[in-house]
Motif scaffolding. Structure first.
Motif, PDB file in Angstrom:
ATOM      1  N   VAL A   1      -7.533 -17.479  11.035  1.00  0.00           N
ATOM      2  CA  VAL A   1      -6.565 -16.546  11.617  1.00  0.00           C
ATOM      3  C   VAL A   1      -5.303 -17.292  12.027  1.00  0.00           C
ATOM      4  N   GLU A   2      -4.162 -16.718  11.683  1.00  0.00           N
ATOM      5  CA  GLU A   2      -2.870 -17.320  12.021  1.00  0.00           C
ATOM      6  C   GLU A   2      -1.817 -16.220  12.036  1.00  0.00           C
ATOM      7  N   PRO A   3      -0.653 -16.462  12.625  1.00  0.00           N
ATOM      8  CA  PRO A   3       0.434 -15.477  12.555  1.00  0.00           C
ATOM      9  C   PRO A   3       0.903 -15.307  11.113  1.00  0.00           C
ATOM     10  N   VAL A   4       1.005 -14.064  10.658  1.00  0.00           N
ATOM     11  CA  VAL A   4       1.358 -13.777   9.263  1.00  0.00           C
ATOM     12  C   VAL A   4       2.568 -12.852   9.233  1.00  0.00           C
ATOM     13  N   ASP A   5       3.581 -13.243   8.447  1.00  0.00           N
ATOM     14  CA  ASP A   5       4.739 -12.385   8.214  1.00  0.00           C
ATOM     15  C   ASP A   5       4.284 -11.260   7.285  1.00  0.00           C
ATOM     16  N   LEU A   6       4.028 -10.085   7.854  1.00  0.00           N
ATOM     17  CA  LEU A   6       3.440  -8.995   7.090  1.00  0.00           C
ATOM     18  C   LEU A   6       4.368  -8.505   5.983  1.00  0.00           C
ATOM     19  N   ARG A   7       5.662  -8.548   6.225  1.00  0.00           N
ATOM     20  CA  ARG A   7       6.584  -8.083   5.188  1.00  0.00           C
ATOM     21  C   ARG A   7       6.470  -8.958   3.940  1.00  0.00           C
ATOM     22  N   ASN A   8       6.484 -10.281   4.136  1.00  0.00           N
ATOM     23  CA  ASN A   8       6.354 -11.176   2.983  1.00  0.00           C
ATOM     24  C   ASN A   8       4.987 -11.045   2.331  1.00  0.00           C
ATOM     25  N   ALA A   9       3.935 -10.879   3.154  1.00  0.00           N
ATOM     26  CA  ALA A   9       2.574 -10.788   2.610  1.00  0.00           C
ATOM     27  C   ALA A   9       2.428  -9.549   1.735  1.00  0.00           C
ATOM     28  N   LEU A  10       2.963  -8.394   2.177  1.00  0.00           N
ATOM     29  CA  LEU A  10       2.826  -7.174   1.387  1.00  0.00           C
ATOM     30  C   LEU A  10       3.708  -7.203   0.150  1.00  0.00           C
ATOM     31  N   LEU A  11       4.916  -7.790   0.270  1.00  0.00           N
ATOM     32  CA  LEU A  11       5.775  -7.925  -0.915  1.00  0.00           C
ATOM     33  C   LEU A  11       5.108  -8.788  -1.969  1.00  0.00           C
ATOM     34  N   SER A  12       4.409  -9.846  -1.515  1.00  0.00           N
ATOM     35  CA  SER A  12       3.691 -10.708  -2.451  1.00  0.00           C
ATOM     36  C   SER A  12       2.495  -9.991  -3.046  1.00  0.00           C
ATOM     37  N   CYS A  13       1.798  -9.182  -2.219  1.00  0.00           N
ATOM     38  CA  CYS A  13       0.562  -8.536  -2.670  1.00  0.00           C
ATOM     39  C   CYS A  13       0.835  -7.374  -3.621  1.00  0.00           C
ATOM     40  N   ILE A  14       2.000  -6.758  -3.522  1.00  0.00           N
ATOM     41  CA  ILE A  14       2.264  -5.591  -4.352  1.00  0.00           C
ATOM     42  C   ILE A  14       2.228  -5.952  -5.841  1.00  0.00           C
ATOM     43  N   GLY A  15       2.671  -7.192  -6.158  1.00  0.00           N
ATOM     44  CA  GLY A  15       2.614  -7.628  -7.549  1.00  0.00           C
ATOM     45  C   GLY A  15       1.181  -7.776  -8.034  1.00  0.00           C
ATOM     46  N   LEU A  16       0.329  -8.322  -7.201  1.00  0.00           N
ATOM     47  CA  LEU A  16      -1.086  -8.447  -7.573  1.00  0.00           C
ATOM     48  C   LEU A  16      -1.731  -7.083  -7.744  1.00  0.00           C
ATOM     49  N   ILE A  17      -1.387  -6.157  -6.870  1.00  0.00           N
ATOM     50  CA  ILE A  17      -1.965  -4.813  -6.964  1.00  0.00           C
ATOM     51  C   ILE A  17      -1.565  -4.148  -8.276  1.00  0.00           C
ATOM     52  N   LYS A  18      -0.334  -4.341  -8.682  1.00  0.00           N
ATOM     53  CA  LYS A  18       0.099  -3.749  -9.954  1.00  0.00           C
ATOM     54  C   LYS A  18      -0.681  -4.306 -11.127  1.00  0.00           C
TER      55      LYS A  18
ATOM     56  N   ASP B   1      -0.966   3.761 -15.780  1.00  0.00           N
ATOM     57  CA  ASP B   1      -0.745   5.175 -15.495  1.00  0.00           C
ATOM     58  C   ASP B   1      -0.787   5.467 -13.989  1.00  0.00           C
ATOM     59  N   ILE B   2      -0.853   4.421 -13.163  1.00  0.00           N
ATOM     60  CA  ILE B   2      -0.841   4.579 -11.709  1.00  0.00           C
ATOM     61  C   ILE B   2       0.458   4.009 -11.169  1.00  0.00           C
ATOM     62  N   GLU B   3       1.227   4.851 -10.502  1.00  0.00           N
ATOM     63  CA  GLU B   3       2.494   4.424  -9.916  1.00  0.00           C
ATOM     64  C   GLU B   3       2.224   3.769  -8.555  1.00  0.00           C
ATOM     65  N   VAL B   4       2.702   2.552  -8.395  1.00  0.00           N
ATOM     66  CA  VAL B   4       2.496   1.811  -7.151  1.00  0.00           C
ATOM     67  C   VAL B   4       3.826   1.693  -6.421  1.00  0.00           C
ATOM     68  N   THR B   5       3.865   2.130  -5.171  1.00  0.00           N
ATOM     69  CA  THR B   5       5.081   2.033  -4.371  1.00  0.00           C
ATOM     70  C   THR B   5       4.769   1.366  -3.034  1.00  0.00           C
ATOM     71  N   LEU B   6       5.806   0.823  -2.417  1.00  0.00           N
ATOM     72  CA  LEU B   6       5.675   0.120  -1.147  1.00  0.00           C
ATOM     73  C   LEU B   6       6.496   0.842  -0.084  1.00  0.00           C
ATOM     74  N   ALA B   7       5.819   1.267   1.000  1.00  0.00           N
ATOM     75  CA  ALA B   7       6.498   1.928   2.115  1.00  0.00           C
ATOM     76  C   ALA B   7       6.529   0.957   3.276  1.00  0.00           C
TER      77      ALA B   7
ATOM     78  N   VAL C   1      -7.327 -10.210  -0.115  1.00  0.00           N
ATOM     79  CA  VAL C   1      -8.586  -9.773  -0.721  1.00  0.00           C
ATOM     80  C   VAL C   1      -8.882  -8.324  -0.336  1.00  0.00           C
ATOM     81  N   ALA C   2      -8.681  -7.983   0.944  1.00  0.00           N
ATOM     82  CA  ALA C   2      -8.947  -6.625   1.406  1.00  0.00           C
ATOM     83  C   ALA C   2      -8.071  -5.610   0.675  1.00  0.00           C
ATOM     84  N   LEU C   3      -6.794  -5.909   0.541  1.00  0.00           N
ATOM     85  CA  LEU C   3      -5.886  -4.976  -0.127  1.00  0.00           C
ATOM     86  C   LEU C   3      -6.201  -4.854  -1.614  1.00  0.00           C
ATOM     87  N   LEU C   4      -6.596  -5.950  -2.239  1.00  0.00           N
ATOM     88  CA  LEU C   4      -6.982  -5.877  -3.653  1.00  0.00           C
ATOM     89  C   LEU C   4      -8.254  -5.061  -3.825  1.00  0.00           C
TER      90      LEU C   4
END
Length: 650
Positions: free
Chosen positions: A363-380, A386-392, A409-412
């Protein structure tokens, strides 16, 4: 038994009925003097007691309304008759009336209970008091007799005795339960057949002994018996399961209930204790849990085999194609694809180890904005085209305190579930929002993933976080995905929940606590160029496939490598005086000395020699002892960087 009647003293002395003085003529039973009217009214008013006089021979000389009410005789019918006619035939034949007068004469009072006979021949249970009456010279001149009909009371007492007898018979007949009583200090006061069968003690062996002798040594040391009685006294009841000890020293698994017993004033008078031997039930439950565990392991194995076979196939295909030759650009793409497969396998293992608690969260402090921006590419990459992926992701999202790898891992996992829920395509939204005081005191961020799939019915939502639970076909999943998500959120100090209904899609929300500190700066990329060197490195690794790969990779970087397959052989080389600049050892190795033991011995013998350890299990135990640990699988660049840093710091 006193009725407020005191007959005694001289014949013309004071008499007292409920405090009323009177003078009475024993011969006639009539009151004399000015108080005669009041006395007559008093005696006539009493109808719960037969109050009458006998002469010295036992002949009735007076009669009150109470005597008439429950004996049935009018005064004219009974005056001048002997009082023995009220007795049963068997009592008259046994001389009971005469013995009653004799006892009253000799002892100054006769008191007894027994059957008496009414005029109509029916019987009633009577309480009788006979007092002798003497003149001033002490001569016996008669008797005062008070009789009360206590048939109802006797019947009630008899019913109570019969009830108690039936209850005792019932308790003694119960053999499946130990039912017994304790006094307020915990000493056994009675013992039933079930207690003897279950615990092995006979009544004469255990009554008077303290009930704590049934407890195990560890429970005695923890003060459990006294605590059990204290809880029962304070709360009225104590209930628990645990190990208890029989007379022969063997243990059994007991279900115990202790109830406090109090009298009408609320004073504690003891405890009722019921114990049942649940050993067989516990063993059955253990076998059932084992069977369920084996079934779950089988399901897990199938899912893991499916996922790993896919990864191995990807790695194998990359290696085969590289082996056929080709240009550098194609081979570089194949190498990168193979490394991505390794990374996926690494995350799958981390997921499994976190679930089995073999790996602690970092466990450590995590910049959530950078983490989600990085993860969105993996999710795609995980979902279909045929699934549209967007980030809110609104501005100002707080940093969170969590494990960044486990977050990914959880988000994937959630993305893979969402993909499977939208076989015909759809829309997937990854988002986050700040939540002030989500539990009433803690600021947090809600990270969520929403899909437009078919949704889940309530019974599936209720079990979705259960380990090994899956609605997918065999081989299509391990059933660990959502349980990992749930465990990850709670280990982070947050929460997780699912909002879903059939036909409306699914939203899974993760609550992650807001970080108090700023996130760390970016780390050196493991894909950076590996540093080179010429140091002498002792490698202790027992895996025959991995060891030569590590050795060759380090030799390619210029290092002088010596390899041994066990911790003891590595220690023997150091004891023999071989000179090394660094020790790199696996933690888990065959033999009596593992890597951690080896590291301790090397630090004792050569404190200045740098040590790096590696493991495929949790790195926490070794790291807690101050050693640098690389978690398998690691990139060669990571190993080279760790070696370079350790040599530079030495």
């Amino acid at each position: 038994m006193a009725y407020g009647l005191d007959i005694g003293g001289p014949v013309s002395g004071y008499r007292m009925i409920e405090g009323l003085p009177l003078e009475t003529d024993i011969a006639t039973g009539e009151a004399q003097g000015g108080d005669s009217r009041r006395f007559q009214l008093l005696v006539d008013a009493i109808d719960d007691y037969a109050i009458y006089m006998l002469d010295a021979t036992g002949v009735v000389s007076s009669w009150n309304p109470g005597a008439r009410r429950f004996k049935g005789y009018e005064a004219s019918e009974i005056l001048g008759q002997h009082f023995s006619r009220f007795y049963t035939q068997e009592d008259r034949e046994a001389g009971v009336p005469q013995r009653a007068l004799a006892i009253a004469t000799s002892e100054g009072r006769f008191e007894a209970e027994g059957w008496r006979v009414r005029k109509d021949g029916t019987r009633f249970w009577a309480s009788v008091v006979i007092d002798p009456v003497r003149d001033e010279a002490g001569t016996l001149i008669g008797f005062a007799k008070v009789t009360r009909d206590i048939t109802e009371r006797r019947e009630a007492q008899q019913a109570l005795r019969e009830s108690e007898a039936r209850f005792r018979l019932l308790v003694q007949s119960v053999t499946d339960y130990a039912i017994y009583m304790l006094d307020p200090t915990g000493h056994v006061t009675n013992w039933n057949a079930g207690a003897e069968r279950i615990k092995g003690y006979r009544s004469e062996e255990i009554v008077g002994e303290h009930f704590s002798r049934f407890y195990t040594e560890e429970d005695l040391a923890a003060g459990l018996p006294a605590r059990a009685l204290a809880i029962a006294e304070a709360e009225g009841r104590y209930e628990k399961e645990g190990w208890r000890v029989r007379k022969d020293g063997t243990r059994f698994w007991a279900h115990v209930i202790i109830d406090a017993i109090r009298d009408d004033t609320g004073k504690l008078v003891g405890f009722a204790k019921i114990t049942r031997d649940n050993t067989e039930r516990r063993e059955l439950e253990e076998r059932l849990r084992h069977a369920q565990k084996m079934e779950a392991i089988g399901q897990l194995t199938g899912g893991m085999a499916h996922d790993f076979n896919n990864l191995l196939q990807a790695i194998s295909g990359c290696l085969q194609m590289i082996g056929r030759g080709g240009d550098k650009r194609r081979n570089a793409r194949l190498v990168e694809a193979g490394m991505q497969a390794v990374d996926r396998g690494t995350k799958l293992i981390q997921q499994l180890m976190t679930f089995s608690r073999q790996r602690q969260m970092d466990v450590e402090p995590v910049d959530l904005r950078n983490a989600l921006l990085s993860c969105i590419g993996l999710i795609k990459q995980v979902v279909r085209s045929d699934i549209e992926v967007t980030l809110a992701l609104p501005s100002g999202v707080w940093p969170v305190q969590t494990d960044p790898v486990q977050l990914e891992v959880a988000l994937l996992n959630l993305a893979a579930n969402a993909r499977d829920a939208m076989p015909a395509g759809g829309r997937l939204v990854l988002g986050a929002e700040n939540v002030s005081g989500w539990d009433g005191r803690t600021d947090a961020v809600r990270v969520y993933l929403s899909d437009t799939g078919g949704g889940m019915p309530p019974e599936v939502v209720a079990r979705a976080f259960d380990p090994f639970f899956t609605t997918k076909a065999t081989g299509k999943g391990t059933g660990l995905g959502l349980s990992q998500v749930y465990g990850f959120a709670h280990q982070s100090g947050g929460a997780a929940w699912i909002d879903s209904a059939v036909g409306t899609g699914t939203t899974v929300s993760l609550i992650l606590p807001r970080a108090a500190d700023a996130p760390k700066g970016s780390q050196v990329s493991p894909q950076a160029s590996a540093p080179r060197g010429t140091a002498r490195i002792l490698v202790a690794e027992d895996d025959p496939i991995l060891a030569p790969i590590i050795g060759s990779a380090l030799e390619d970087l210029g290092y002088n490598v010596t390899h041994v397959p066990s911790g003891q052989e590595a220690l023997d080389l150091i004891l023999a005086g071989r000179d090394f600049d660094l020790l790199f050892s696996d933690i888990v190795m065959p033999g009596a000395m593992n890597g951690l033991d080896l590291a301790r011995e090397v630090k004792r013998l050569r404190p200045s020699l740098p040590v790096i350890l590696s493991t495929g299990y949790s790195e926490e135990p070794a790291a807690q002892h101050g050693y640098q640990v690389l978690a398998k699988p690691y990139r060669i660049e990571e190993l080279a960087l760790a070696i370079g840093n350790a040599l530079e710091a030495a």
